[in-house]
Design a protein around this motif. Structure first.
Motif, short mmCIF file in Angstrom:
data_model
loop_
_atom_site.label_atom_id
_atom_site.label_comp_id
_atom_site.label_asym_id
_atom_site.label_seq_id
_atom_site.Cartn_x
_atom_site.Cartn_y
_atom_site.Cartn_z
N LEU A 41 -36.51 -8.48 1.53
CA LEU A 41 -35.23 -8.20 2.16
C LEU A 41 -34.54 -7.18 1.27
N VAL A 42 -34.02 -6.12 1.88
CA VAL A 42 -33.34 -5.06 1.13
C VAL A 42 -31.94 -4.86 1.69
N LEU A 43 -30.96 -4.81 0.79
CA LEU A 43 -29.59 -4.49 1.17
C LEU A 43 -29.32 -3.08 0.66
N ALA A 44 -29.18 -2.13 1.59
CA ALA A 44 -28.94 -0.74 1.23
C ALA A 44 -27.46 -0.41 1.42
N VAL A 45 -26.84 0.10 0.38
CA VAL A 45 -25.44 0.49 0.41
C VAL A 45 -25.38 2.01 0.53
N ALA A 46 -24.67 2.51 1.54
CA ALA A 46 -24.64 3.95 1.80
C ALA A 46 -23.21 4.45 1.93
N SER A 47 -23.01 5.69 1.56
CA SER A 47 -21.71 6.35 1.71
C SER A 47 -21.42 6.57 3.19
N VAL A 48 -20.22 6.19 3.61
CA VAL A 48 -19.83 6.42 5.01
C VAL A 48 -19.74 7.92 5.29
N GLU A 49 -19.27 8.69 4.33
CA GLU A 49 -19.05 10.13 4.53
C GLU A 49 -20.36 10.91 4.61
N THR A 50 -21.28 10.65 3.68
CA THR A 50 -22.51 11.45 3.61
C THR A 50 -23.74 10.75 4.18
N GLY A 51 -23.69 9.44 4.29
CA GLY A 51 -24.85 8.68 4.75
C GLY A 51 -25.90 8.45 3.68
N ALA A 52 -25.68 8.99 2.49
CA ALA A 52 -26.65 8.85 1.40
C ALA A 52 -26.62 7.43 0.86
N VAL A 53 -27.82 6.88 0.60
CA VAL A 53 -27.91 5.54 0.01
C VAL A 53 -27.61 5.64 -1.47
N VAL A 54 -26.65 4.86 -1.94
CA VAL A 54 -26.23 4.92 -3.34
C VAL A 54 -26.67 3.69 -4.14
N GLU A 55 -26.99 2.60 -3.44
CA GLU A 55 -27.49 1.40 -4.10
C GLU A 55 -28.49 0.72 -3.19
N ARG A 56 -29.46 0.07 -3.81
CA ARG A 56 -30.49 -0.62 -3.03
C ARG A 56 -30.81 -1.93 -3.74
N TRP A 57 -30.41 -3.05 -3.15
CA TRP A 57 -30.68 -4.37 -3.71
C TRP A 57 -31.94 -4.92 -3.05
N VAL A 58 -32.95 -5.17 -3.84
CA VAL A 58 -34.26 -5.55 -3.33
C VAL A 58 -34.57 -6.99 -3.71
N PRO A 92 -22.49 2.16 -11.39
CA PRO A 92 -21.46 3.18 -11.23
C PRO A 92 -20.41 2.76 -10.20
N LEU A 93 -19.22 3.22 -10.40
CA LEU A 93 -18.14 2.95 -9.45
C LEU A 93 -18.46 3.61 -8.11
N LEU A 94 -18.28 2.86 -7.03
CA LEU A 94 -18.47 3.43 -5.69
C LEU A 94 -17.16 4.10 -5.28
N GLU A 95 -17.11 5.40 -5.44
CA GLU A 95 -15.86 6.12 -5.21
C GLU A 95 -15.58 6.34 -3.72
N ASP A 96 -16.64 6.46 -2.91
CA ASP A 96 -16.46 6.67 -1.46
C ASP A 96 -16.50 5.32 -0.74
N ALA A 97 -15.93 5.31 0.45
CA ALA A 97 -16.07 4.14 1.32
C ALA A 97 -17.54 3.99 1.67
N CYS A 98 -18.03 2.74 1.64
CA CYS A 98 -19.46 2.51 1.86
C CYS A 98 -19.68 1.48 2.96
N THR A 99 -20.85 1.55 3.55
CA THR A 99 -21.31 0.58 4.52
C THR A 99 -22.65 0.04 4.04
N PHE A 100 -23.25 -0.88 4.79
CA PHE A 100 -24.52 -1.44 4.34
C PHE A 100 -25.45 -1.67 5.52
N ASP A 101 -26.74 -1.71 5.21
CA ASP A 101 -27.78 -2.08 6.17
C ASP A 101 -28.67 -3.12 5.53
N LEU A 102 -29.18 -4.04 6.33
CA LEU A 102 -30.21 -4.97 5.87
C LEU A 102 -31.54 -4.49 6.43
N ILE A 103 -32.51 -4.33 5.55
CA ILE A 103 -33.84 -3.85 5.93
C ILE A 103 -34.84 -4.93 5.57
#
Length: 228
Positions: free
Chosen positions: A94-111, A167-178
């Motif tokens: 199970l993977v929790l991917a945290v991504a920037s709302v603005e850019t869509g780039a994944v900034v954290e990945r909890w595996v 690192p501090l998450l400076e942008d608003a972020c969303t998440f996906d479960l993979i």
């Protein structure tokens, strides 16, 4: 001496089923861990506002879980499917991917990697059946839920402490479960194939693991390496 040996065997036969974690019990423990781990990450990383969480006691700790109705429903349905995959031995991670709302780039990945324990402890009829048939040589003592809880507690503490090195998450972020499942696994219609959603230029930190005697769960977090 013969009487004492017979008495010891009798006690083993009557008490081991109560302390052995079965496949069903392990599935429930792992699914419950995912519920609290995901909630902990969402709170600690500020994915949802702190006022949308409530405190509950679990694992000897004060845990925070979401009160957002839509998120609660989503996690309940998703983890219900996870439990089915676990019970059939089809869930690999199970993977929790945290991504920037603005850019869509994944900034954290909890595996959370899942594998079957090698010794077969706790499986339905496993250690108990071997003991009953006289083939108990080399079988370790059944894993008790108290020991598993202590291992899970250590992981939750690490998730809580992650704010000290992530690192501090400076942008608003969303998440996906993979979910990584075996090729033969049945998937519900609402699930769709997805890429790994990896972090570019990632740095990884391996966290603790826990073992129910049926499932072993390894945890790590990958995050975007900060520019020097």
């Amino acid at each position: 001496m013969a009487t004492a040996t017979a008495l010891a065997s009798s006690r083993l036969a009557t008490t081991s089923p109560a302390t052995t974690i079965t496949l069903k019990g392990s599935t429930a423990l792992v699914t419950e861990f995912f519920h609290y781990a995901v909630n902990s990450v969402l709170f600690q990383r500020g994915i949802y506002p702190p006022e949308t969480f409530t405190r509950v006691a679990k694992y000897g700790l004060t845990m925070l879980v979401t009160t957002e109705a839509a998120l609660t429903d989503y996690l309940s349905a998703t983890l219900g499917q996870v439990a089915e995959w676990l019970g059939r031995g089809e869930l690999q991670a199970l993977v929790l991917a945290v991504a920037s709302v603005e850019t869509g780039a994944v900034v954290e990945r909890w595996v959370f990697d899942v594998e079957a324990s090698d010794d077969g402890e706790g499986k339905e009829g496993g250690a108990t059946a071997a003991a009953a048939s006289g083939g108990g040589g080399g079988i370790k003592a059944p894993k008790e839920e108290k020991a598993v809880t202590a291992e899970i507690q250590a992981i939750i503490r690490q998730i809580t402490a992650s704010i000290t090195f992530l690192p501090l998450l400076e942008d608003a972020c969303t998440f996906d479960l993979i979910f990584y499942v075996s090729a033969a696994a049945a998937t519900p219609d609402e699930c769709e194939e997805s890429g790994g959603r990896c972090v570019v230029n990632a740095q990884q930190v391996q966290l603790r693991s826990f073992d129910t005697g049926v499932h072993r769960v390894h945890t790590l977090v990958a995050y975007a390496r900060q520019e020097e």
